[in-house]
Write an enzyme that holds these catalytic residues in place. Structure first.
Site, mmCIF file in Angstrom:
data_model
loop_
_atom_site.group_PDB
_atom_site.id
_atom_site.type_symbol
_atom_site.label_atom_id
_atom_site.label_comp_id
_atom_site.label_asym_id
_atom_site.label_seq_id
_atom_site.Cartn_x
_atom_site.Cartn_y
_atom_site.Cartn_z
ATOM 1 N N HIS A 123 -6.931 4.644 19.676
ATOM 2 C CA HIS A 123 -6.271 4.672 18.319
ATOM 3 C C HIS A 123 -5.062 6.078 17.892
ATOM 4 O O HIS A 123 -6.362 7.055 17.714
ATOM 5 C CB HIS A 123 -6.788 3.872 17.157
ATOM 6 C CG HIS A 123 -7.999 4.462 17.192
ATOM 7 N ND1 HIS A 123 -7.925 5.644 15.874
ATOM 8 C CD2 HIS A 123 -9.242 4.376 16.971
ATOM 9 C CE1 HIS A 123 -9.501 6.224 15.833
ATOM 10 N NE2 HIS A 123 -10.218 5.105 16.014
ATOM 11 N N ASP A 124 -4.673 6.475 17.447
ATOM 12 C CA ASP A 124 -4.022 7.385 16.600
ATOM 13 C C ASP A 124 -4.097 9.072 17.844
ATOM 14 O O ASP A 124 -3.771 9.909 17.532
ATOM 15 C CB ASP A 124 -4.484 8.210 15.631
ATOM 16 C CG ASP A 124 -5.113 6.943 14.707
ATOM 17 O OD1 ASP A 124 -3.701 6.351 13.836
ATOM 18 O OD2 ASP A 124 -5.968 6.310 13.846
ATOM 19 N N GLY A 141 -10.389 8.280 19.299
ATOM 20 C CA GLY A 141 -9.109 8.623 18.818
ATOM 21 C C GLY A 141 -8.663 9.451 18.025
ATOM 22 O O GLY A 141 -9.736 10.873 18.293
#
Length: 179
Positions: A123-124, A141
């Protein structure tokens, strides 16, 4: 230019938007709230999850998972996104996850990337253009990878680490600070 070609055993939600000449293979899954650009191929058993936008001329190989929910304990089902550019090659069993609210709500993959088998992009993350991520490479992440970087096989990049443009991470490396 023509309509998408969807194998009869594929599962394509009516809320998905498929561009011209998209090919969807057997047993592939494309959820709603997905946009797939022209001439993209989604091979057998690949999954494109909701809130994913993908540009043109991408190829998602068998068993890859694109746009999955983030592996973050703070995530509670919010609407976040995965944005993938053009001409990416996402190989078998790779996983690429959406962003989180705390991380800007978006994971972004640029153009002309080779994401080899079993790669994980958490994520991100922001992945630039013309990157090579070799088999089993992992981005935790909030990582940022600059254009033309190469991340060798079996390498792990710790969360919040930045890999600069044209950097080379050798195979079996653990990266816990900016490179």
């Amino acid at each position: 230019m023509g309509r998408p070609v969807i194998h009869p055993s594929a599962f394509v939600d009516a809320g998905a938007v498929l561009g011209e000449d998209v090919v969807v293979g057997p047993c592939a899954l494309i959820e709603g709230d997905v946009v797939i650009g022209d001439r993209t191929r989604i091979d057998a058993f690949a999954s494109v999850k909701r809130y994913t936008a993908m540009g043109q001329d991408n190829h998602v190989h068998s068993y890859a998972l694109v746009g999955g929910e983030p592996h973050d304990l703070k995530f509670h089902g919010e609407v976040t996104r995965l944005v993938i550019g053009n001409c990416n090659n996402i190989r078998e069993f790779s996983t690429i996850h959406r962003g989180t609210e705390d991380g800007g709500s978006e994971t972004r993959i640029g153009d002309h990337n080779l994401i080899m088998a079993y790669v994980h992009v958490a994520h991100d993350c922001i992945v630039g253009n013309s990157i090579v991520m070799s088999n089993n490479a992992t981005l935790a992440g909030h990582c940022v990878v600059g254009d033309h970087a190469i991340i060798g096989g079996l390498s792990a990049v710790h969360q919040f680490v930045r890999i600069g443009s044209h950097a080379f991470v050798g195979g079996c490396s653990g990266i816990d600070q900016d490179l």
